[in-house]
Design a protein around this motif. Structure first.
Motif, short mmCIF file in Angstrom:
data_model
loop_
_atom_site.label_atom_id
_atom_site.label_comp_id
_atom_site.label_asym_id
_atom_site.label_seq_id
_atom_site.Cartn_x
_atom_site.Cartn_y
_atom_site.Cartn_z
N ILE A 145 0.83 -1.21 0.00
CA ILE A 145 0.00 0.00 0.00
C ILE A 145 0.87 1.25 0.00
N ILE A 146 1.89 1.27 0.85
CA ILE A 146 2.78 2.43 0.94
C ILE A 146 3.53 2.64 -0.38
N GLY A 147 3.96 1.54 -0.99
CA GLY A 147 4.65 1.63 -2.27
C GLY A 147 3.78 2.25 -3.34
N LYS A 148 2.51 1.84 -3.37
CA LYS A 148 1.58 2.40 -4.35
C LYS A 148 1.27 3.87 -4.04
N ALA A 149 1.08 4.17 -2.75
CA ALA A 149 0.70 5.53 -2.36
C ALA A 149 1.81 6.54 -2.60
N THR A 150 3.05 6.08 -2.55
CA THR A 150 4.18 7.00 -2.72
C THR A 150 4.82 6.89 -4.10
N ARG A 151 4.14 6.23 -5.04
CA ARG A 151 4.70 6.00 -6.36
C ARG A 151 5.09 7.30 -7.07
N ARG A 152 4.22 8.32 -6.97
CA ARG A 152 4.51 9.57 -7.70
C ARG A 152 5.77 10.24 -7.18
N TRP A 153 6.02 10.13 -5.86
CA TRP A 153 7.24 10.73 -5.31
C TRP A 153 8.47 9.90 -5.66
N ILE A 174 14.06 -1.73 5.65
CA ILE A 174 13.96 -0.82 6.80
C ILE A 174 12.51 -0.67 7.21
N GLY A 175 11.63 -0.50 6.20
CA GLY A 175 10.20 -0.36 6.47
C GLY A 175 9.62 -1.59 7.14
N ILE A 176 10.01 -2.76 6.67
CA ILE A 176 9.50 -4.00 7.26
C ILE A 176 9.90 -4.11 8.72
N PHE A 177 11.18 -3.87 9.00
CA PHE A 177 11.66 -4.01 10.37
C PHE A 177 11.06 -2.96 11.30
N GLU A 178 10.89 -1.74 10.80
CA GLU A 178 10.32 -0.71 11.66
C GLU A 178 8.85 -1.01 11.96
N ARG A 179 8.12 -1.57 11.00
CA ARG A 179 6.72 -1.93 11.26
C ARG A 179 6.61 -3.09 12.24
N ILE A 180 7.54 -4.04 12.13
CA ILE A 180 7.56 -5.14 13.11
C ILE A 180 7.82 -4.59 14.50
N LEU A 181 8.78 -3.66 14.61
CA LEU A 181 9.08 -3.06 15.91
C LEU A 181 7.89 -2.28 16.47
N GLY A 224 6.78 8.34 3.77
CA GLY A 224 6.62 6.88 3.83
C GLY A 224 6.64 6.37 5.26
N THR A 225 7.54 6.94 6.07
CA THR A 225 7.65 6.52 7.46
C THR A 225 6.37 6.81 8.24
N LEU A 226 5.84 8.02 8.08
CA LEU A 226 4.62 8.38 8.80
C LEU A 226 3.43 7.53 8.35
N MET A 227 3.35 7.26 7.05
CA MET A 227 2.29 6.37 6.56
C MET A 227 2.45 4.97 7.15
N SER A 228 3.67 4.49 7.16
CA SER A 228 3.98 3.15 7.68
C SER A 228 3.60 3.05 9.16
N PHE A 229 4.03 4.05 9.95
CA PHE A 229 3.75 4.04 11.37
C PHE A 229 2.25 4.16 11.63
N SER A 230 1.57 5.03 10.88
CA SER A 230 0.14 5.27 11.11
C SER A 230 -0.66 3.99 10.85
N LEU A 231 -0.40 3.34 9.72
CA LEU A 231 -1.13 2.12 9.40
C LEU A 231 -0.84 1.01 10.41
N THR A 232 0.43 0.91 10.81
CA THR A 232 0.80 -0.13 11.77
C THR A 232 0.16 0.12 13.14
N ILE A 233 0.11 1.37 13.56
CA ILE A 233 -0.53 1.71 14.84
C ILE A 233 -2.02 1.37 14.80
N ILE A 234 -2.68 1.70 13.71
CA ILE A 234 -4.11 1.38 13.57
C ILE A 234 -4.33 -0.13 13.65
#
Length: 245
Positions: A145-153, A174-181, A224-234
């Motif tokens: 989802i994050i990859g698709k959402a940030t494609r334009r950037w 990095i994204g995978i490990f931070e979401r696991i954490l 990307g980080t904020l999107m990743s953290f937000s979705l993982t927190i939810i």
């Protein structure tokens, strides 16, 4: 302590000592170069069985160290015959060793009859299913989802990659490990650690800006980080609700 747990730890201890503590780089190189003709391969396999026998100290079960030595030999030989010594083959090698140890443990504890009931219990446990599904979602679909959402950037900064190259697929891992954490922090009630993780990553990214001038890359990563953290927190909060029901 539970004697079955002690036995499991003893088997793992013998394996760790054999495969990691008592193998020098010189010995590993000899195995890779000579394969089935390497004297150390035979000694290594023998040592796996011997250490298991000495650590478990069940002198009646003399067949167990023989089984471990023989299987250890053939698993290592299989790995040595692969063309590249990649992480994939290392993990498969260790997986096969652990399967052998699991079978030995089941035999010594007479727990073969409990395998199917245990599997049934696992896949009918709300907590287990919630945790398994939650971690899989944050590792795979959220990354997609994050990859698709940030494609334009991604396309916008693609031209800068030649000037400021980065490790291949580093951002993905990095994204995978931070979401696991983050998910682990949520499930273990360590919400404050999430803030520290965000702060640490932000400092690292902005400290690089002056060196490379890659402002776009920095902003892209933080989005990307904020999107990743937000979705993982939810997802983590939803998991807590489901588990506490």
């Amino acid at each position: 302590m539970n004697p079955e747990l002690i036995l499991a730890l003893q088997l793992i201890l013998a394996h760790v000592i054999t495969d990691f503590v008592m193998q020098s780089q010189k010995m590993i190189t000899q195995k890779r170069e000579k394969k089935a003709r390497a004297p150390f391969l035979y000694f290594h396999a023998f040592l796996a069985g011997l250490l298991t026998y000495l650590i478990v100290q069940d002198w009646r079960m003399w067949l167990i160290p023989i089984i471990i030595s023989v299987t250890h030999f053939f698993i290592d030989l299989w790995k040595l015959n692969k063309k590249n010594d990649s992480l994939k083959y290392f993990l498969l090698d260790q997986f096969f060793h652990l399967i052998v140890l699991l079978l030995v443990w089941l035999y010594l504890t007479s727990n073969f009859s409990e395998v199917l009931p245990f599997i049934t219990y696992i896949f009918n446990s709300t907590v287990t299913l919630v945790v398994l599904v939650g971690y899989l979602i944050v590792i795979f679909p959220v990354g997609f989802i994050i990859g698709k959402a940030t494609r334009r950037w991604q396309e916008e900064i693609a031209g800068d990659e030649g000037k400021f190259p980065s490790l291949q697929k580093a951002g993905r891992y990095i994204g995978i490990f931070e979401r696991i954490l983050v998910l682990t922090f949520i499930l273990t009630d360590n919400f404050a650690a999430i803030g520290l993780l965000i702060a640490a990553k932000s400092i690292l990214r902005f400290s690089d800006k002056g060196k490379s001038g890659a402002r776009k890359q920095t902003e892209y990563v933080l989005i990307g980080t904020l999107m990743s953290f937000s979705l993982t927190i939810i997802i983590g909060l939803l998991m807590r609700v489901l588990v506490l029901q």
